[in-house]
Design a protein around this motif. Structure first.
Motif, PDB file in Angstrom:
ATOM      1  N   VAL A 178       5.213  14.363  -7.650  1.00 12.51           N
ATOM      2  CA  VAL A 178       6.087  13.300  -7.139  1.00 12.51           C
ATOM      3  C   VAL A 178       7.484  13.399  -7.772  1.00 12.51           C
ATOM      4  CG1 VAL A 178       6.442  10.807  -7.047  1.00 12.51           C
ATOM      5  CG2 VAL A 178       4.169  11.744  -6.622  1.00 12.51           C
ATOM      6  N   ASN A 203      10.917  10.306  -0.494  1.00 11.34           N
ATOM      7  CA  ASN A 203       9.992   9.487  -1.288  1.00 11.34           C
ATOM      8  C   ASN A 203       8.581   9.573  -0.721  1.00 11.34           C
ATOM      9  OD1 ASN A 203      11.702   8.198  -3.334  1.00 11.34           O
ATOM     10  ND2 ASN A 203      12.833   7.547  -1.526  1.00 11.34           N
ATOM     11  N   MET A 227      -5.618  14.241 -13.127  1.00 12.28           N
ATOM     12  CA  MET A 227      -5.044  13.910 -11.825  1.00 12.28           C
ATOM     13  C   MET A 227      -3.679  13.219 -11.922  1.00 12.28           C
ATOM     14  SD  MET A 227      -6.629  11.521  -8.809  1.00 12.28           S
ATOM     15  CE  MET A 227      -6.532   9.993  -9.714  1.00 12.28           C
ATOM     16  N   GLU A 228      -3.584  12.216 -12.779  1.00 15.39           N
ATOM     17  CA  GLU A 228      -2.325  11.452 -12.835  1.00 15.39           C
ATOM     18  C   GLU A 228      -1.149  12.339 -13.223  1.00 15.39           C
ATOM     19  OE1 GLU A 228      -4.966   9.990 -14.513  1.00 15.39           O
ATOM     20  OE2 GLU A 228      -5.353   8.181 -13.326  1.00 15.39           O
ATOM     21  N   ASP A 245      -4.362  -2.041   2.266  1.00 14.24           N
ATOM     22  CA  ASP A 245      -5.240  -1.415   1.261  1.00 14.24           C
ATOM     23  C   ASP A 245      -4.689  -1.491  -0.166  1.00 14.24           C
ATOM     24  OD1 ASP A 245      -7.095  -0.689   3.156  1.00 14.24           O
ATOM     25  OD2 ASP A 245      -6.143   1.241   3.575  1.00 14.24           O
ATOM     26  N   GLY A 275       0.296   2.998  -5.142  1.00 15.44           N
ATOM     27  CA  GLY A 275      -0.414   4.168  -5.679  1.00 15.44           C
ATOM     28  C   GLY A 275       0.503   5.013  -6.541  1.00 15.44           C
ATOM     29  N   LYS A 276       1.693   5.243  -6.019  1.00 17.50           N
ATOM     30  CA  LYS A 276       2.649   6.091  -6.731  1.00 17.50           C
ATOM     31  C   LYS A 276       3.070   5.451  -8.055  1.00 17.50           C
ATOM     32  CE  LYS A 276       6.682   6.747  -4.762  1.00 17.50           C
ATOM     33  NZ  LYS A 276       7.613   7.241  -3.735  1.00 17.50           N
ATOM     34  N   ILE A 291       9.988   5.258  -7.947  1.00 19.15           N
ATOM     35  CA  ILE A 291       9.490   4.853  -9.271  1.00 19.15           C
ATOM     36  C   ILE A 291       9.577   6.016 -10.270  1.00 19.15           C
ATOM     37  CG2 ILE A 291       7.114   5.443  -8.677  1.00 19.15           C
ATOM     38  CD1 ILE A 291       8.218   2.529 -10.939  1.00 19.15           C
ATOM     39  N   THR A 315       4.388   8.767  -0.462  1.00 19.71           N
ATOM     40  CA  THR A 315       3.407   7.670  -0.538  1.00 19.71           C
ATOM     41  C   THR A 315       2.088   8.274  -0.997  1.00 19.71           C
ATOM     42  OG1 THR A 315       4.449   6.384   1.210  1.00 19.71           O
ATOM     43  CG2 THR A 315       2.112   5.992   0.838  1.00 19.71           C
ATOM     44  N   ILE A 316       1.437   7.565  -1.935  1.00 21.97           N
ATOM     45  CA  ILE A 316       0.137   8.044  -2.408  1.00 21.97           C
ATOM     46  C   ILE A 316      -0.935   7.049  -1.983  1.00 21.97           C
ATOM     47  CG2 ILE A 316      -1.251   8.657  -4.420  1.00 21.97           C
ATOM     48  CD1 ILE A 316       1.331   9.278  -5.899  1.00 21.97           C
ATOM     49  N   ARG A 317      -1.924   7.537  -1.262  1.00 18.75           N
ATOM     50  CA  ARG A 317      -3.065   6.691  -0.920  1.00 18.75           C
ATOM     51  C   ARG A 317      -4.298   7.241  -1.632  1.00 18.75           C
ATOM     52  NH1 ARG A 317      -1.997   3.297   3.872  1.00 18.75           N
ATOM     53  NH2 ARG A 317      -4.180   2.865   3.561  1.00 18.75           N
ATOM     54  N   GLU A 318      -5.466   6.645  -1.370  1.00 21.25           N
ATOM     55  CA  GLU A 318      -6.663   7.022  -2.139  1.00 21.25           C
ATOM     56  C   GLU A 318      -6.925   8.531  -2.096  1.00 21.25           C
ATOM     57  OE1 GLU A 318      -6.773   4.355  -0.022  1.00 21.25           O
ATOM     58  OE2 GLU A 318      -8.293   2.897  -0.682  1.00 21.25           O
ATOM     59  N   VAL A 358       0.103   5.812 -10.564  1.00 20.58           N
ATOM     60  CA  VAL A 358      -0.155   7.186 -11.011  1.00 20.58           C
ATOM     61  C   VAL A 358       0.887   7.612 -12.049  1.00 20.58           C
ATOM     62  CG1 VAL A 358      -0.023   9.588 -10.267  1.00 20.58           C
ATOM     63  CG2 VAL A 358      -1.401   7.989  -8.982  1.00 20.58           C
ATOM     64  N   THR A 374      -8.370   2.465  -7.207  1.00 19.30           N
ATOM     65  CA  THR A 374      -8.586   3.928  -7.242  1.00 19.30           C
ATOM     66  C   THR A 374      -7.786   4.563  -8.372  1.00 19.30           C
ATOM     67  OG1 THR A 374      -8.929   3.986  -4.871  1.00 19.30           O
ATOM     68  CG2 THR A 374      -8.328   6.065  -5.893  1.00 19.30           C
ATOM     69  N   PHE A 375      -6.558   4.059  -8.565  1.00 20.20           N
ATOM     70  CA  PHE A 375      -5.697   4.698  -9.568  1.00 20.20           C
ATOM     71  C   PHE A 375      -5.708   3.957 -10.912  1.00 20.20           C
ATOM     72  CE2 PHE A 375      -4.074   6.387  -5.513  1.00 20.20           C
ATOM     73  CZ  PHE A 375      -4.361   7.723  -5.773  1.00 20.20           C
ATOM     74  N   SER A 380      -7.444  -1.815  -2.971  1.00 15.32           N
ATOM     75  CA  SER A 380      -8.355  -0.668  -3.158  1.00 15.32           C
ATOM     76  C   SER A 380      -7.603   0.545  -3.708  1.00 15.32           C
ATOM     77  CB  SER A 380      -9.077  -0.327  -1.857  1.00 15.32           C
ATOM     78  OG  SER A 380      -8.151   0.070  -0.885  1.00 15.32           O
ATOM     79  N   ILE A 381      -6.358   0.740  -3.254  1.00 11.25           N
ATOM     80  CA  ILE A 381      -5.571   1.860  -3.804  1.00 11.25           C
ATOM     81  C   ILE A 381      -5.328   1.624  -5.296  1.00 11.25           C
ATOM     82  CG2 ILE A 381      -3.307   3.001  -3.740  1.00 11.25           C
ATOM     83  CD1 ILE A 381      -3.267   2.463  -0.708  1.00 11.25           C
ATOM     84  N   LYS A 436      10.388   2.598  -4.343  1.00 10.35           N
ATOM     85  CA  LYS A 436      10.072   3.877  -3.703  1.00 10.35           C
ATOM     86  C   LYS A 436      10.330   5.059  -4.640  1.00 10.35           C
ATOM     87  CE  LYS A 436      10.567   4.221   0.843  1.00 10.35           C
ATOM     88  NZ  LYS A 436      11.264   4.455   2.120  1.00 10.35           N
ATOM     89  N   THR A 467       1.887  13.154 -10.825  1.00  8.88           N
ATOM     90  CA  THR A 467       3.201  12.703 -11.316  1.00  8.88           C
ATOM     91  C   THR A 467       4.225  13.835 -11.223  1.00  8.88           C
ATOM     92  OG1 THR A 467       2.264  11.037 -12.760  1.00  8.88           O
ATOM     93  CG2 THR A 467       4.445  11.841 -13.351  1.00  8.88           C
ATOM     94  N   GLU A 514       0.815  -1.226   0.000  1.00  7.96           N
ATOM     95  CA  GLU A 514       0.000   0.000   0.000  1.00  7.96           C
ATOM     96  C   GLU A 514       0.843   1.268   0.000  1.00  7.96           C
ATOM     97  OE1 GLU A 514      -2.448   0.015   3.512  1.00  7.96           O
ATOM     98  OE2 GLU A 514      -0.743   0.298   4.858  1.00  7.96           O
ATOM     99  N   LYS A 515       2.082   1.172   0.477  1.00  2.00           N
ATOM    100  CA  LYS A 515       2.903   2.388   0.550  1.00  2.00           C
ATOM    101  C   LYS A 515       3.434   2.822  -0.818  1.00  2.00           C
ATOM    102  CE  LYS A 515       4.399   2.346   5.287  1.00  2.00           C
ATOM    103  NZ  LYS A 515       5.438   1.999   6.231  1.00  2.00           N
TER     104      LYS A 515
END
Lengths: 326, 385
Positions: free
Chosen positions: B27, B97, B19-20, A77, A47-48, A131, B99-102, A51, A84-85, A80-81, A129, B24, A43-44
């Protein structure tokens, strides 16, 4: 030893940074490309990864046709993450559900062959980490630009994350240097030119992946190299420098388990190739020790060395992809 | 203006569909550490991103501020500046670094000012996606050496050397969404350092302790009488000193800021503090030094300036309640040069100035829409009075 390979088949990701050109080549050759991320509690980082890769390699430059996450049953998660993406998310157990389910990265990669559609499959670990889309286009580039190359493996600097918010500039690669490289030196000196045989990032043509068996667990990277080398030779393999990759550090005990699985895979392959013979069968249990209340106790882990057969042997796969049995 | 206001919800929706790309940029740029005075790697990446998004001109000025210029349709119009500071309070040893969550992004430097930098780099793609063309050139400037000891050097140099008039400016900060800064207090940021010579000189029976001397400095600063008008305050913001629990401290440092809407009052308070420092240094026989790290002059737009009024209208149309406080940042430098400017925030965050800062994703799109709206308003002439 074929020393030319290192010169001819080693690339830097910057050579493939012209994404417009890669997209044109892909289109000209009529190819489709799938990205698969095998996950277990990521989960950490998931998402990244999604995206950035979706933005750069699907929206801005349509190099990837799909991004698929195959999950081993994360309890966080991750799924689900990923949804979402915008990834197509599968639980490994739900793919080919009539088969006995196994847990492991190799299982996820093998099952990904069934649910992805691409002619080229890119496999990327989901715990990166730092990416950057170079991790993907760097692997795809040699496959699109050089017709003889069928499989591309990553190598990189390996700074590792230590503790919270701290990074150690060098390190990692212990299993490679202490296990794989000595074994390759002993049995397959050509393969020592692959700088990071255990890197979790590689890409290749479906035609290749569907014809080799997949160990369920840690042995997948080693077996893949040995099988591709044995079946098609060294020249179809390339390696690409993806620069820096930051990943989680693993303790020595965890690496010991990884080394055990890799050794099992390696020996089973060398026996099959007739290179060595054992008078007694190899054991399935890794025995480590731990201190419990001042008492040293064994810490046992059974690694059976299970493998999935080449997926082309599966009738439902052949039907889905209109393939004939090899 | 009404036509622009009516487009705001559409802007927000269309920006959300990007959004992406926006995340991006946040990040890829924000993960490059950029402590003040060491922003080079982030500057290079920022320019590369602008070039990838086909910005007409990508360059650096003489001070190495990275600049992208989107050419406008009317060469006679002065340019509009959009500015975000490139530096963050964290060094290279900190893991950048994210972290991306919902719903949120987590990581060091996001709120100061990596989200601002990422959004600045995304603006060329956003303008294109929204089908916006401007009469003025849009100058996207990532300014270096802004925070702390940087003392806004980047923006000072950029504006000092910019040869043509500037139509107006928008300064972008990661947070907090809803902020509308259009005036700056006069401010001096200073540091008081107490050093005690360990070897030379005569031995004192009771050695002075640098921490206690600084403590006395604080006590005397707190005794200063501050007027209600002009509105003035002294912020004691930073203190450190000593080496070991059981050893008298030989060094201690105090960081403070004086704010007032009167430059004279700032100077007067600074002189008072200087007297305190000189007096205590003499009495305790220690080396007590006062150093100015940064200063800005008080400047403001009127509340009824068309830029302020238009910005409020845009924010309200997006359902935002404008909150105004003084801001001693890039804004001060624009205003002190009589260039109409506002500072806007992009989203809501938590843990400002901490390694574990968080910024919410969903409100970002409203925050970016307001920025685009204000740029469009400036282009329509609200600063041309």
């Amino acid at each position: 030893m074929n020393r030319d390979w290192l010169k001819k088949n080693t690339f830097h990701c910057s050579a493939f940074g012209d994404l417009k050109r890669l997209v044109e080549l892909k289109s000209k050759k009529g190819l489709t490309i799938s990205l698969c991320l095998p996950t277990l509690n990521e989960e950490k980082t998931i998402g990244k990864e999604l995206v950035i890769l979706k933005s750069e390699l699907m929206t801005r430059y349509p190099l990837l046709d799909e991004i698929v996450v195959v999950d081993s049953g994360s309890t966080d998660d991750t799924r689900s993450i990923a949804r979402t993406f915008g990834a197509d998310v599968y639980k490994a157990d739900d793919i080919l559900p009539h088969l006995e389910p196994y847990k492991g990265k190799g299982e996820n990669l093998w099952k990904a062959l069934y649910i992805t559609k691409g002619d080229i499959i890119v496999y990327l670990d989901a715990d990166i980490k730092n990416i950057h889309h170079r991790f993907v286009y760097g692997l795809i580039g040699p496959l699109l630009l050089h017709d003889h190359i069928k499989y591309v493996k990553a190598f990189y600097d390996r700074p590792i994350a230590i503790g919270k918010n701290k990074i150690r500039p060098t390190g990692g690669g212990r299993v490679t240097e202490l296990v794989i490289r000595p074994l390759f030196s002993l049995f397959f000196p050509d393969l020592t030119q692959i700088l990071q045989p255990l890197s979790g990032e590689y890409a290749g043509f479906r035609d290749v992946f569907e014809r080799i068996p997949f160990p369920i667990g840690y042995g997948i990277e080693t077996s893949m190299i040995l099988d591709i080398y044995h079946k098609w030779g060294l020249d179809v393999i390339a390696q690409v420098d993806l620069e820096k990759r930051i990943h989680r550090n693993q303790d020595t005990k965890a690496l010991g388990k990884m080394a055990f699985a890799i050794l099992k895979t390696f020996f089973s392959r060398t026996v099959n190739l007739g290179l060595i013979n054992f008078n007694t069968p190899l054991h399935d249990t890794m025995i480590q020790y731990k201190l419990v209340k001042s008492e040293i106790q064994p810490d046992l882990l059974t690694i059976e060395g299970l493998e999935r057969p080449p997926i082309i042997e599966l009738p439902e796969y052949r039907q889905r992809f209109n393939r004939k049995a090899s | 203006m009404e036509e622009l206001l009516n487009r705001m919800p559409e802007f927000e929706k269309k920006i959300k569909s990007m959004m992406e790309t926006i995340i991006t940029n946040i990040v890829l740029l924000g993960q490059i550490p950029a402590p003040t005075f060491k922003e080079k790697a982030r500057v290079t990446a920022f320019l590369e991103r602008l070039a990838e998004f086909q910005v007409d001109e990508c360059t650096t000025d003489g001070y190495r501020n990275p600049i992208g210029i989107i050419r406008g349709t009317s060469p006679n119009r002065p340019p509009i500046f959009v500015v975000a500071h490139m530096d963050t309070p964290f060094g290279y040893d900190v893991d950048h670094n994210f972290t991306i969550r919902e719903n949120a992004i987590y990581g060091a430097g996001l709120l100061d000012n990596s989200v601002g930098v990422g959004v600045l780099a995304s603006l060329p793609a956003i303008f294109r996606h929204l089908g916006l063309e401007f009469e003025s050139d849009i100058v996207l400037a990532g300014v270096i050496q802004s925070i702390g000891k940087g003392n806004l050097r980047g923006i000072r140099h950029l504006l000092k050397t910019w040869s043509t008039p500037i139509r107006g400016a928008v300064c972008i900060e990661s947070g907090e969404l809803g902020r509308l800064n259009y005036y700056s207090d006069g401010m001096i940021r200073g540091e008081i350092k107490c050093s005690i010579n360990r070897s030379g000189g005569r031995r004192q029976r009771f050695q002075p302790n640098a921490i206690l001397v600084i403590n006395e400095v604080i006590n005397q600063i707190l005794e200063l009488r501050l007027p209600l008008k002009p509105r003035s305050k002294i912020i004691i913001g930073k203190i450190f000193g000593g080496l070991k629990h059981g050893q008298i401290a030989h060094e201690a440092t105090l960081g403070f800021e004086i704010h007032s809407d009167s430059d004279e009052m700032v100077k007067s308070l600074y002189n008072d503090i200087s007297d305190i420092v000189n007096g205590l240094g003499h009495e305790y026989e220690v080396r007590l030094e006062l150093k100015t790290i940064s200063n800005v002059r008080a400047s403001r737009l009127r509340f009824n300036h068309p830029l302020v009024k238009s910005t409020i209208a845009i924010m309200r149309r997006l359902g935002l309640k404008p909150i105004s406080e003084p801001s001693e940042s890039e804004l001060s430098i624009f205003l002190s040069r009589k260039i109409p400017a506002v500072t806007l925030g992009i989203s809501y965050g938590e843990s400002y100035q901490q390694r574990s800062s968080v910024i919410k994703i969903e409100p970002m799109f409203r925050g970016i829409a307001q920025i685009v709206g204000v740029i469009a308003a400036i282009d329509s002439g609200v600063c041309d009075e």
